[in-house]
Design an enzyme around this catalytic site. Structure first.
Site, PDB file in Angstrom:
ATOM      1  N   TYR A  10       0.810  -1.221   0.000  1.00  0.00           N
ATOM      2  CA  TYR A  10       0.000   0.000   0.000  1.00  0.00           C
ATOM      3  C   TYR A  10       0.844   1.272   0.000  1.00  0.00           C
ATOM      4  O   TYR A  10       0.425   2.291  -0.524  1.00  0.00           O
ATOM      5  CB  TYR A  10      -0.914   0.017   1.229  1.00  0.00           C
ATOM      6  CG  TYR A  10      -2.087  -0.914   1.101  1.00  0.00           C
ATOM      7  CD1 TYR A  10      -3.297  -0.447   0.612  1.00  0.00           C
ATOM      8  CD2 TYR A  10      -1.987  -2.256   1.448  1.00  0.00           C
ATOM      9  CE1 TYR A  10      -4.377  -1.294   0.479  1.00  0.00           C
ATOM     10  CE2 TYR A  10      -3.067  -3.112   1.321  1.00  0.00           C
ATOM     11  CZ  TYR A  10      -4.266  -2.626   0.834  1.00  0.00           C
ATOM     12  OH  TYR A  10      -5.332  -3.453   0.700  1.00  0.00           O
ATOM     13  N   LYS A 203       4.872   8.910  15.116  1.00  0.00           N
ATOM     14  CA  LYS A 203       4.012   8.104  14.244  1.00  0.00           C
ATOM     15  C   LYS A 203       3.034   7.248  15.059  1.00  0.00           C
ATOM     16  O   LYS A 203       1.830   7.217  14.793  1.00  0.00           O
ATOM     17  CB  LYS A 203       4.883   7.212  13.357  1.00  0.00           C
ATOM     18  CG  LYS A 203       4.172   6.079  12.678  1.00  0.00           C
ATOM     19  CD  LYS A 203       3.272   6.565  11.569  1.00  0.00           C
ATOM     20  CE  LYS A 203       2.327   5.474  11.140  1.00  0.00           C
ATOM     21  NZ  LYS A 203       1.740   5.678   9.849  1.00  0.00           N
ATOM     22  N   ARG A 210      -5.914   9.139  17.393  1.00  0.00           N
ATOM     23  CA  ARG A 210      -7.171   8.885  16.689  1.00  0.00           C
ATOM     24  C   ARG A 210      -7.930   7.719  17.333  1.00  0.00           C
ATOM     25  O   ARG A 210      -9.141   7.778  17.512  1.00  0.00           O
ATOM     26  CB  ARG A 210      -6.855   8.572  15.227  1.00  0.00           C
ATOM     27  CG  ARG A 210      -7.813   9.214  14.285  1.00  0.00           C
ATOM     28  CD  ARG A 210      -7.236   9.322  12.911  1.00  0.00           C
ATOM     29  NE  ARG A 210      -8.255   9.030  11.909  1.00  0.00           N
ATOM     30  CZ  ARG A 210      -9.223   9.871  11.583  1.00  0.00           C
ATOM     31  NH1 ARG A 210      -9.315  11.031  12.185  1.00  0.00           N
ATOM     32  NH2 ARG A 210     -10.115   9.550  10.666  1.00  0.00           N
ATOM     33  N   ARG A 243     -13.357  24.290  19.995  1.00  0.00           N
ATOM     34  CA  ARG A 243     -12.211  23.446  20.369  1.00  0.00           C
ATOM     35  C   ARG A 243     -12.592  21.987  20.613  1.00  0.00           C
ATOM     36  O   ARG A 243     -11.850  21.246  21.246  1.00  0.00           O
ATOM     37  CB  ARG A 243     -11.522  24.031  21.619  1.00  0.00           C
ATOM     38  CG  ARG A 243     -10.677  25.262  21.304  1.00  0.00           C
ATOM     39  CD  ARG A 243     -10.143  25.946  22.535  1.00  0.00           C
ATOM     40  NE  ARG A 243     -11.190  26.500  23.375  1.00  0.00           N
ATOM     41  CZ  ARG A 243     -11.853  27.629  23.108  1.00  0.00           C
ATOM     42  NH1 ARG A 243     -11.557  28.322  22.027  1.00  0.00           N
ATOM     43  NH2 ARG A 243     -12.810  28.052  23.910  1.00  0.00           N
ATOM     44  N   CYS A 257      -3.272   0.164  11.113  1.00  0.00           N
ATOM     45  CA  CYS A 257      -2.563   1.242  11.797  1.00  0.00           C
ATOM     46  C   CYS A 257      -3.177   1.530  13.160  1.00  0.00           C
ATOM     47  O   CYS A 257      -2.584   1.230  14.188  1.00  0.00           O
ATOM     48  CB  CYS A 257      -2.586   2.480  10.924  1.00  0.00           C
ATOM     49  SG  CYS A 257      -2.073   2.122   9.239  1.00  0.00           S
ATOM     50  N   ARG A 321      -8.164  -5.451   6.013  1.00  0.00           N
ATOM     51  CA  ARG A 321      -7.233  -5.761   7.099  1.00  0.00           C
ATOM     52  C   ARG A 321      -7.809  -5.326   8.456  1.00  0.00           C
ATOM     53  O   ARG A 321      -8.235  -4.185   8.605  1.00  0.00           O
ATOM     54  CB  ARG A 321      -5.881  -5.087   6.862  1.00  0.00           C
ATOM     55  CG  ARG A 321      -5.130  -5.693   5.693  1.00  0.00           C
ATOM     56  CD  ARG A 321      -3.845  -4.961   5.410  1.00  0.00           C
ATOM     57  NE  ARG A 321      -4.071  -3.566   5.106  1.00  0.00           N
ATOM     58  CZ  ARG A 321      -3.104  -2.657   5.013  1.00  0.00           C
ATOM     59  NH1 ARG A 321      -1.857  -3.006   5.213  1.00  0.00           N
ATOM     60  NH2 ARG A 321      -3.384  -1.411   4.712  1.00  0.00           N
ATOM     61  N   LYS A 394     -22.509   3.151  10.399  1.00  0.00           N
ATOM     62  CA  LYS A 394     -21.569   4.195   9.954  1.00  0.00           C
ATOM     63  C   LYS A 394     -22.263   5.536   9.733  1.00  0.00           C
ATOM     64  O   LYS A 394     -21.619   6.483   9.256  1.00  0.00           O
ATOM     65  CB  LYS A 394     -20.897   3.766   8.640  1.00  0.00           C
ATOM     66  CG  LYS A 394     -20.070   2.498   8.721  1.00  0.00           C
ATOM     67  CD  LYS A 394     -18.838   2.620   9.579  1.00  0.00           C
ATOM     68  CE  LYS A 394     -17.801   3.518   9.015  1.00  0.00           C
ATOM     69  NZ  LYS A 394     -16.565   3.529   9.839  1.00  0.00           N
TER      70      LYS A 394
END
Ligand code: SAJ
Length: 413
Positions: A10, A203, A210, A243, A257, A321, A394
């Site tokens: 990828y 990283k 997130r 904010r 990830c 994945r 979703k």
């Protein structure tokens, strides 16, 4: 400049193509000879906008070639996967290590070696550096070594590879300078130089940030569902605060990830990284939450068939994945539900028949945010389904013909 990129997945393939379109001579190396043959015929194995055209163009110009073996080059870039180490949940460096070992016979003085694969903090200093030092190379003098993590999002890889800011973590400042010059070839974003270990942690922390925020959104959904508040309205209203940015709840967190990198930090310091682990646990609990809610929704329907819409972890890609949708399918199968799956983005054609999938279904569960699901054919669904119910995890389905079909999402659970 001659560039050799180890790992044509990828990240490796689009990176190779960008160097090739910017006049470098590129060899894309992969251990999978089938993949190498396909690439050399101009065939792609991933769905990624703009990539095929660019691959074909660079091949016509003779700037890109795939190979199972590395070749002498000025720059070696490692973009192989770092799976989870099953023992401690940190990263398994074995592919990175064997990729580093595979380039040693081709390495010459002044070469630059860059690891882009996501690696746990301290991996460069503790494991990667010694591979080259043990061969007699002085890092920062004979060869230059840096960790430069990729930060792109599947579905927009080319655009983000060019325009995102880039972290360059050199083992020495000379290494940072040399690696920065390499990325200047095609990167238009800022090039930010730092130490290898800082780059590694940055990283991992970006994805952890997130993951933790998605966990908060998922927890909010559970809380609101319990006490009867519309979680989606809460998110929309709260996010009007300058904010606040509550993320989107969903069926869980997938991909290679967010679902893995937080463990790279946690594994090293479990006592300190408690929030990181709790966020992982919360997100991992979402597939069971979806299954429990589904069972509640269809509890009065006899021998219900369940239609799954989307099995990829991310909308408009073919990437499954760590997809929470796959776990939901397994959990439902274990409870003996009859399941049919529709996903127009995955390669397997058996998932391409929408009508067959929804026929006689008691519920359609939307698990991926593909564009195709924004405007579903409610007329067809009302006719074909046993009971026209959509469970939209979703929040993507537009509710325009609401009277025809019951739409349940995380706001009205
Ligand atoms: N998700 C939610 N709620 C949200 C956002 C995402 O449930 O509000 C879910 C998605 O549905 C998906 C998962 O999270 O299952 C991860 O998707 P993603 O789109 O957030 O990210 P990835 O895993 O495809 O890519 C991430 C990106 N990292 C960040 O945004 C900090 C990307 O920039 C990295 O390059 C990539 O990880 C990587 O390779 O590390």
């Amino acid at each position: 400049m001659k560039v050799c990129i180890i790992g044509q997945g990828y990240i490796g393939l689009p990176t190779a193509i960008l160097f090739a379109t910017n006049n470098c001579e590129v060899i894309g190396v992969d251990v999978n000879d089938d993949l190498v043959n396909k690439l050399n015929q101009g065939k792609l194995f991933i769905e990624e906008p703009g990539l095929k055209e660019k691959l074909n163009l660079t091949m016509e110009k003779g700037k890109y070639k795939a190979s199972i073996k590395p070749k002498k080059s000025d720059v070696f870039i490692i973009t192989v996967p770092t799976p989870t180490n099953t023992e401690n949940l940190s990263c398994d460096l074995s592919y990175v290590i064997s990729a580093c070992e595979s380039i040693i016979p081709y390495l010459e003085k002044e070469n630059i070696v860059i690891v882009e694969s996501t690696i746990a903090p301290m991996s460069t200093d503790n494991y990667i550096n010694p591979i080259f030092e043990n061969e007699g190379f002085v890092i920062g003098k004979d060869i230059y070594l840096a960790h430069c993590p990729e930060r792109v999002i599947p579905g927009n890889i080319i655009e983000e590879l060019v325009n995102n800011d880039r972290i360059i973590g050199g083992v020495t400042s000379e290494c940072s300078d040399k690696a920065a010059d390499v990325y200047k070839i095609f990167v238009k974003g800022n090039i930010m130089k730092t130490e290898a270990k800082t780059a590694e942690m940055s990283k991992c922390m970006e994805n952890t940030f997130r993951d933790v925020n998605i966990a908060l959104a998922n927890e909010l959904t559970k809380v609101c569902s319990k006490i009867g508040i519309n979680a989606l309205d809460v998110i929309e209203l709260s996010n009007k605060h300058p904010r606040v940015n509550i993320h989107s709840p969903g069926p869980g967190v997938g991909g290679h990830c967010l679902a893995l990198d937080p463990y790279f930090i946690y594994a090293q310091v479990p006592e300190e990284a408690k929030l990181i682990k709790l966020a992982r646990d919360t997100n991992n609990s979402m597939p069971q939450f979806v299954v429990d809610k589904t069972k509640e929704i269809i509890k009065n329907i006899e021998s219900p068939k369940i239609a799954i819409l989307g099995i990829t972890y991310k909308g408009n890609t073919d990437d499954t994945r760590e997809s929470p949708a796959l776990e939901i399918v397994n959990l439902l199968k274990n409870e003996d539900f009859k399941i049919d799956i529709y996903d127009p983005h995955v390669e397997n054609k058996k998932y391409h028949n929408f009508e067959k999938t929804i026929k006689d279904a008691a519920i359609c569960i939307v698990l991926s945010d593909h564009d195709e699901f924004k405007n579903l054919d409610f007329n067809l669904m009302t006719k074909a389904m046993k009971k026209p119910i959509i469970f939209d995890t979703k929040n993507i389905v537009k509710n325009k013909d609401k009277e025809k079909i019951e739409i349940i999402n995380y706001g009205n659970l």
